[in-house]
Design an enzyme around this catalytic site. Structure first.
Site, short mmCIF file in Angstrom:
data_model
loop_
_atom_site.label_atom_id
_atom_site.label_comp_id
_atom_site.label_asym_id
_atom_site.label_seq_id
_atom_site.Cartn_x
_atom_site.Cartn_y
_atom_site.Cartn_z
N LEU A 17 16.53 73.97 35.16
CA LEU A 17 16.73 72.52 35.19
C LEU A 17 18.18 72.30 35.60
O LEU A 17 19.07 73.06 35.19
CB LEU A 17 16.50 71.90 33.81
CG LEU A 17 15.06 71.91 33.27
CD1 LEU A 17 15.02 71.31 31.86
CD2 LEU A 17 14.11 71.15 34.19
N ASP A 18 18.44 71.25 36.39
CA ASP A 18 19.82 70.95 36.80
C ASP A 18 20.67 70.64 35.56
O ASP A 18 20.13 70.25 34.52
CB ASP A 18 19.84 69.72 37.72
CG ASP A 18 19.10 69.97 39.02
OD1 ASP A 18 18.96 71.14 39.41
OD2 ASP A 18 18.65 68.97 39.63
N ARG A 19 21.98 70.71 35.74
CA ARG A 19 22.88 70.44 34.60
C ARG A 19 22.69 69.02 34.07
O ARG A 19 22.76 68.78 32.87
CB ARG A 19 24.34 70.67 35.03
CG ARG A 19 25.32 70.63 33.86
CD ARG A 19 26.54 71.46 34.14
NE ARG A 19 27.35 70.95 35.21
CZ ARG A 19 28.33 70.05 35.06
NH1 ARG A 19 28.62 69.59 33.86
NH2 ARG A 19 29.02 69.64 36.09
#
Ligand code: URA
Length: 238
Positions: free
Chosen positions: A101-103
């Site tokens: 998952l992206d930051r």
């Protein structure tokens, strides 16, 4: 864990001795002779027997509510990693997040030390569905539902598999929806909405395969999978 590795570590065998157990048909999973040495097993789901010995595994499967700001990695120089959110009592060697998952994305992330299961869940042909709760900066209507259903084409030309868009509410400057996709392309959801002319403002994963994020789990919180959830994942223990 792979059956061959489990036998080698639990029964302290050499590779050759381990292979002999298979050749002598002494290895059984759930009472059936097993010849596939690379089969993924877990004693919470399977009875694993070699001759008269019953073997046990000790894997952890944690459902984490990833907070915004944490990176989906095991090591990072600058940011907190998702594995650093796991208390020392639950730490294991080779604990790692399944998928990415992206930051700035929050929500459901499976963290496990069962590398084989993680690998199986990410294979494209397994088509593990992921649902995201999404807030975007534009209007959504049935033309978007149809476009997602047909397959969104990224600005660069790449075409995505059909996805299901469910609109919760929509206004000119803010819409709220759920999107279910079958793939895991890099920044997939953000790029899909960009192709429709909108920017994702907030992104939260709520489902992955049979797993659902419980609303009671605070960001940064986690819990072990239940026996039922683990059984539902059994299909991926190949
Ligand atoms: N799609 C994205 O764009 N970002 C994520 O973190 C997950 C899916």
């Amino acid at each position: 864990m792979r059956l061959d590795k489990l036998i080698e570590t639990e029964l302290l065998t050499s590779r050759k001795e381990m292979k002999q157990y298979f050749a002598r048909r002494l290895v059984k999973v759930d009472g059936q002779v097993e010849m596939n040495a690379s089969r993924n097993v877990d004693s919470q789901l399977h009875t694993i027997q070699v001759g008269t010995d019953f073997l046990t595994t000790n894997h952890v499967y944690l459902l984490l509510n990833k907070p915004i700001g944490a990176v989906t990695a095991v090591k990072d120089e600058r940011h907190t990693t998702v594995t650093q959110l796991i208390a020392s009592a639950d730490q294991r060697e080779n604990l790692y997040p399944v998928g990415r998952l992206d930051r700035d994305t929050e929500g459901l992330l499976l963290v496990t030390d069962n590398g084989q299961l993680g690998y199986e869940l990410l294979l494209p042909d397994k088509k593990v569905e992921k649902t995201y709760e999404v807030w975007i900066n534009g209007l959504l209507d049935t033309s978007d539902v149809v476009a997602f259903e047909k397959g969104i084409q990224f600005i660069g030309g790449e075409i995505c598999k059909p996805a299901e868009l469910v609109i919760v509410e929509s206004f000119a400057k803010l819409s709220h929806c759920y999107l279910t996709i079958q793939e895991g392309k890099f920044h997939q959801v953000k790029k899909m909405f960009l192709a429709r002319g909108s920017k994702v403002l907030r992104l939260r994963r709520t489902k992955m395969g049979p797993l659902t994020l419980d609303e009671k789990l605070p960001p940064g919180g986690y819990r072990p999978l239940t026996g039922i959830e683990l059984k539902e994942l059994a299909h991926y223990f190949k």
